[in-house]
Design a protein around this motif. Sequence first.
Motif, short mmCIF file in Angstrom:
data_model
loop_
_atom_site.label_atom_id
_atom_site.label_comp_id
_atom_site.label_asym_id
_atom_site.label_seq_id
_atom_site.Cartn_x
_atom_site.Cartn_y
_atom_site.Cartn_z
N PRO A 175 0.82 -1.22 0.00
CA PRO A 175 0.00 0.00 0.00
C PRO A 175 0.85 1.27 0.00
O PRO A 175 1.84 1.37 0.73
CB PRO A 175 -0.83 -0.13 1.27
N ASP A 176 0.42 2.22 -0.81
CA ASP A 176 1.15 3.48 -0.96
C ASP A 176 0.53 4.63 -0.19
O ASP A 176 1.15 5.69 -0.05
CB ASP A 176 1.22 3.86 -2.45
N ASP A 177 -0.70 4.46 0.27
CA ASP A 177 -1.38 5.54 0.98
C ASP A 177 -2.41 4.94 1.93
O ASP A 177 -2.61 3.71 1.97
CB ASP A 177 -2.03 6.53 0.01
N ALA A 178 -3.09 5.82 2.67
CA ALA A 178 -4.04 5.36 3.68
C ALA A 178 -5.19 4.58 3.05
O ALA A 178 -5.68 3.59 3.63
CB ALA A 178 -4.58 6.54 4.47
N ALA A 179 -5.63 4.98 1.89
CA ALA A 179 -6.73 4.29 1.24
C ALA A 179 -6.35 2.85 0.90
O ALA A 179 -7.16 1.92 1.07
CB ALA A 179 -7.15 5.04 -0.02
N GLU A 180 -5.13 2.64 0.43
CA GLU A 180 -4.69 1.29 0.08
C GLU A 180 -4.44 0.45 1.34
O GLU A 180 -4.67 -0.76 1.33
CB GLU A 180 -3.45 1.34 -0.80
N VAL A 181 -3.99 1.08 2.42
CA VAL A 181 -3.86 0.36 3.69
C VAL A 181 -5.24 -0.10 4.16
O VAL A 181 -5.42 -1.25 4.59
CB VAL A 181 -3.20 1.25 4.76
N ASN A 182 -6.22 0.77 4.06
CA ASN A 182 -7.58 0.41 4.48
C ASN A 182 -8.15 -0.70 3.62
O ASN A 182 -8.84 -1.61 4.12
CB ASN A 182 -8.49 1.65 4.41
N ALA A 183 -7.85 -0.68 2.32
CA ALA A 183 -8.34 -1.72 1.43
C ALA A 183 -7.71 -3.07 1.77
O ALA A 183 -8.40 -4.12 1.76
CB ALA A 183 -8.04 -1.36 -0.03
N LEU A 184 -6.43 -3.08 2.09
CA LEU A 184 -5.76 -4.32 2.46
C LEU A 184 -6.32 -4.85 3.78
O LEU A 184 -6.60 -6.04 3.92
CB LEU A 184 -4.25 -4.09 2.57
N SER A 185 -6.48 -3.97 4.75
CA SER A 185 -7.06 -4.37 6.03
C SER A 185 -8.46 -4.94 5.85
O SER A 185 -8.83 -5.95 6.46
CB SER A 185 -7.09 -3.19 7.00
N ALA A 186 -9.25 -4.29 4.99
CA ALA A 186 -10.61 -4.76 4.74
C ALA A 186 -10.61 -6.16 4.12
O ALA A 186 -11.46 -7.00 4.44
CB ALA A 186 -11.34 -3.77 3.84
N TYR A 399 1.36 -8.44 14.20
CA TYR A 399 1.09 -7.02 14.47
C TYR A 399 -0.24 -6.86 15.19
O TYR A 399 -1.17 -7.64 14.98
CB TYR A 399 1.02 -6.21 13.16
N ALA A 400 -0.32 -5.80 15.96
CA ALA A 400 -1.58 -5.47 16.61
C ALA A 400 -2.45 -4.57 15.73
O ALA A 400 -3.67 -4.52 15.91
CB ALA A 400 -1.32 -4.77 17.96
N ALA A 401 -1.82 -3.88 14.79
CA ALA A 401 -2.55 -2.92 13.96
C ALA A 401 -1.75 -2.66 12.69
O ALA A 401 -0.55 -2.92 12.63
CB ALA A 401 -2.78 -1.62 14.73
N PRO A 402 -2.41 -2.09 11.65
CA PRO A 402 -1.69 -1.78 10.41
C PRO A 402 -0.48 -0.88 10.60
O PRO A 402 0.51 -1.03 9.87
CB PRO A 402 -2.77 -1.10 9.56
N ALA A 403 -0.55 0.01 11.57
CA ALA A 403 0.59 0.90 11.79
C ALA A 403 1.85 0.11 12.12
O ALA A 403 2.96 0.51 11.75
CB ALA A 403 0.27 1.89 12.90
N ASP A 404 1.68 -1.01 12.81
CA ASP A 404 2.85 -1.84 13.16
C ASP A 404 3.47 -2.45 11.91
O ASP A 404 4.69 -2.59 11.81
CB ASP A 404 2.43 -2.94 14.12
N ALA A 405 2.61 -2.85 10.96
CA ALA A 405 3.14 -3.38 9.70
C ALA A 405 3.93 -2.31 8.96
O ALA A 405 5.01 -2.59 8.42
CB ALA A 405 1.98 -3.90 8.84
#
Length: 519
Positions: A175-186, A399-405
């Motif tokens: 992921p390159d931005d917050a939107a792509e991080v959210n899509a991966l998490s989803a 990881y506990a959250a995406p930020a950790d990744a």
Amino acid sequence: MDSRRLLRTSATALAAAGLILSGCTGGSDAAASRSTPAGPTAAGPAATPVAAALKKYYGQKLTWRDCGVTDFQCATLLAPLDYAKPEAGDVKLAVSRVRATGPGKRLGSLLVNPGGPGGSAVGYLQGYAGIGYPAPVRARYDMVAVDPRGVARSEPVDCLTGPQMDAYTQVDQTPDDAAEVNALSAAFKEFAAGCEKKSGAILPHVSTVETARDMDVLRAVLGDEKLTYVGASYGTFLGATYAELFPARVGRLVLDGAMDPSLPAVDLNRDQTAGFETAFRAFAADCVRKPDCPLGTGSVAAAGQALKTFFRDVDAEPVPTGESRELGESLATTGVIAAMYDEGAWPQLREALTRAIGGDGSNLLALADSYYEREADGTYANLMFANAAVNCLDLPPAYAAPADAGKAVPSFEKASPVFGAGLAWAALNCTYWPTPPTGRPHRITADGAAPILVVGTTRDPATPYQWARSLADQLSSGTLLTYEGDGHTAYGRGSDCIDTAINTYLLEGTPPQDGKRCS
């Protein structure tokens, strides 16, 4: 793609692509429908007595039937869904065997597992081990396999439909931005929710510990006082866990392509990322010497940069494949990694990359599909589902959250400039798992066990060599055998030195000298 899912033998990973092995032909077996009684003492002479609530399992008889595959028999083994509450119900486990061919005195049963977690042991037996293991071993042992609980024929975990899996495998994992991080998490959340919805009853009961206990039930039902076992890749963790639980019942255990049970999930993923980098550098060194290398004819470092550029390009603009799915970065990465398991796949990878760089992603997509066990009709085997279910139960999440990744990416990129970012984010998958983990990282010593043979390959992509050294050191009776070479696992891959050492151990009980090296 969860990097910890890449723990199966190269034979299993590549057979679907037609690179190594083919399946058996159908047929009948005149010896079918026989029953196998339990041994004289269900738990073996040196073991602690079987708990009263488990005696019905240890005392059961297997009714063997024709599998529809020449010379193989099949049966169903019952095990408790929950060993802590045997009264809660049973799971039905698929078992297969091929009888010892002779000549020579039968030595008992040899249980095999190809790894995964999520690989079908029955499929591995019928498609390779039962016909491809060295003849002297097959002559003296009944070759046996059981699909672990939640896998293939043994009440398989199910999570997503074929179209949903198609979408899941194409999600951007860099992921390159917050939107792509959210899509991966989803995507990870949807995967986990699907598993809970479709397989919620068995999901808490597919741990490696429970599967190891199932193996002991099978050992007893087959009439063997001790377990003889060859486990590859993840199967080494399963075998080591068995030795930890039942050290007095350990017979001859071969752990090929070893895992290190002492490592937490994030370290396992990072180490494995480095393993794929090592394998890629070996591929690149071979490739750049050839005039048709799609990554250039310069240095290994330049080839790595060329592959990164290709990944970046298909991330921005996926390549056509001749079907509705295009080849984006995630599928392209999976295709490349699939070919890292065996150097025999390097020519196919060169051709696939050449075509993909030229605008045809079909060959690289085929490698990715074989890796995910996707059929031509768009359906998937349950490998990915079972893999996540076992991994996420065996260890706390990386990881506990995406930020950790995101914070881990630099260390993963240091381990592998080519694959690091994608495999760092892939380790996020267990963060959203609906069933809490029951395992933890710890050293396994298996005090009191008979000698256990641990095998490591120096340039193994999926189970780095240092894991074998670590496991052999942890096990009180561990003996390390080293293959200096490429590819995932060592037994049956062309080294007479390796095969002779393992065959001697299986047939005579004598392990090689600790530290023996082969090439």
